[in-house]
Design an enzyme around this catalytic site. Structure first.
Site, PDB file in Angstrom:
ATOM      1  N   GLU A 247      -1.820   7.393  -2.314  1.00 32.27           N
ATOM      2  CA  GLU A 247      -1.825   8.041  -1.009  1.00 32.27           C
ATOM      3  C   GLU A 247      -0.442   8.054  -0.380  1.00 32.27           C
ATOM      4  OE1 GLU A 247      -2.155   8.617   3.331  1.00 32.27           O
ATOM      5  OE2 GLU A 247      -1.308   6.920   2.233  1.00 32.27           O
ATOM      6  N   GLU A 248       0.290   6.972  -0.539  1.00 28.35           N
ATOM      7  CA  GLU A 248       1.586   6.857   0.140  1.00 28.35           C
ATOM      8  C   GLU A 248       2.632   7.835  -0.386  1.00 28.35           C
ATOM      9  OE1 GLU A 248       1.960   5.484   2.812  1.00 28.35           O
ATOM     10  OE2 GLU A 248       0.584   3.778   3.009  1.00 28.35           O
TER      11      GLU A 248
ATOM     12  N   ASP B 197      -8.699   5.729   7.151  1.00 31.56           N
ATOM     13  CA  ASP B 197      -7.315   5.265   7.067  1.00 31.56           C
ATOM     14  C   ASP B 197      -6.967   4.605   8.390  1.00 31.56           C
ATOM     15  OD1 ASP B 197      -4.575   4.991   6.309  1.00 31.56           O
ATOM     16  OD2 ASP B 197      -4.737   6.774   5.064  1.00 31.56           O
TER      17      ASP B 197
ATOM     18  N   ASP C 211      -2.412  -0.545   6.679  1.00 26.95           N
ATOM     19  CA  ASP C 211      -2.502   0.809   6.139  1.00 26.95           C
ATOM     20  C   ASP C 211      -2.375   0.715   4.626  1.00 26.95           C
ATOM     21  OD1 ASP C 211      -2.145   3.491   5.492  1.00 26.95           O
ATOM     22  OD2 ASP C 211      -0.127   3.611   6.337  1.00 26.95           O
TER      23      ASP C 211
END
Length: 345
Positions: free
Chosen positions: A221-222, A242, A187
């Site tokens: 994104e995280e 994703d 991821d």
């Protein structure tokens, strides 16, 4: 779509996984991604935010498609240099102490030095600590033990280490003979590899889609705002590529491509989800449609930033998300097939 493109995608993902890039420390990874798209013949540029925006060509610029994936990962940051020279850290993104305990780390200083260490429970010797099994794991009950001869805060600072330095966890990447792909940070580096595989497929066959296609590799994104910008004019749809969730109550396996109908941010576009299902069926891709109970994506950040678009989310199935993750070459291949069908079906 030949399986050689799944292997290409996995090989590129492995190479990218070898570049430490927790949220906020992604410059080297972004430069690598930019160079890879350019090597395939597609123009790419760095955004002000530090992501990569590439153009895969296409005809209709007023009905363009944006594919999003992210190269930032979980990690940690030095929050305190303790009196004994060890490091208290704070997590970046959803990194959990339980999943990072006993993992090797690299600590990057601002002047370019790199030190090795391990995230350990404080007082980590079972033969000494009678409360070892009862201690709740958190980033207050764990610490980074440096592989240096330090015994005080002064010793550690003398190495050039300071609060704010980045702590990167060893990914431990491997692909088994049976096709399983195991690593921290699949991821979402596996999806970056998949989009490079799609780009190579298009280049090898000199394919030009009917609609203009852009790729945005985001770098925040995280922490929730990776896709909140850099949307080219004319984009009407965005699909986040994703990780697909695998777990109790969900149908998807590591060998399938997952199509998300709803996650924590609500439902995805009914129209886009339907087209994704049709594309998977048309290409004979093994897929599952699932609802993710605890999840957010780049494309939701794109919507929250005000973009007037339809949105979707797909990805190769990944088990043990935000831990030591596992997918499979079949999941990569099925994701590529779905993307092929969506672009050219």
């Amino acid at each position: 779509m030949d399986r050689e493109y799944a292997k290409f995608a996995a090989d590129k993902a492995v190479a990218l996984l070898g570049i430490d890039s927790p949220t906020g420390f992604t410059e080297k990874a972004a430069q690598w991604v930019k160079a890879e798209f350019e090597a395939l013949g597609y123009p790419a540029r760095l955004t002000n935010k530090g992501g990569v925006l590439a153009e895969l060509g296409g005809e209709d610029e007023n009905d363009a498609l944006l594919l999003e994936a992210h190269t930032d990962t979980l990690g940690a940051m030095v929050a305190q240099i303790k009196a004994d020279g060890r490091l208290r850290v704070t997590n970046l993104g959803g990194m959990r102490a339980e999943n990072g305990e006993a993992e090797n780390v690299r600590v990057y200083t601002r002047d370019g030095r790199v030190y090795e260490g391990t995230l350990q429970l404080c007082n980590a010797s079972v033969h000494v600590n009678g409360s070892y099994g009862d201690t709740k794991r958190s980033f207050d009950s764990t610490e980074v033990v440096l592989d240096e001869d330090v015994k005080s805060e002064e010793d550690t600072r003398a190495l050039g280490l300071e609060v704010g330095d980045l702590v990167c966890f060893e990914p431990r990447t491997r692909i088994t003979a049976s096709g399983y792909i195991k690593s921290r940070f699949l991821d979402d580096k596996l999806s970056v590899g998949i989009l490079l595989g799609l780009a190579k497929y298009m280049r090898d066959r000199d394919l030009r889609p009917k609609r203009k296609v852009y790729v945005h590799i985001t770098v925040y994104e995280e922490v929730g705002h990776g896709g909140a910008g850099s949307v080219p004019a004319g984009v009407t749809e965005a699909i986040s590529v994703d990780m697909g969730c695998v777990g109790e109550g969900l149908r998807c396996t590591e060998k399938q491509v997952s199509i998300c109908a709803k996650d924590s941010g609500g439902p995805y576009s009914y129209q886009v989800v339907g087209k994704l299902i049709d594309a998977a069926k048309g290409e004979g891709a093994d897929y599952a449609v699932d609802v993710y109970p605890h999840y957010g994506s780049d494309v939701e950040a794109t919507l929250s930033a005000g973009s007037d678009i339809r949105h979707g989310l797909i990805g190769a199935g990944v088990y043990a998300s935000h831990g030591y993750e596992r997918s499979h070459m079949d999941g990569v291949f099925n994701t590529l097939k779905l993307l092929k069908g969506y672009l050219f079906g």
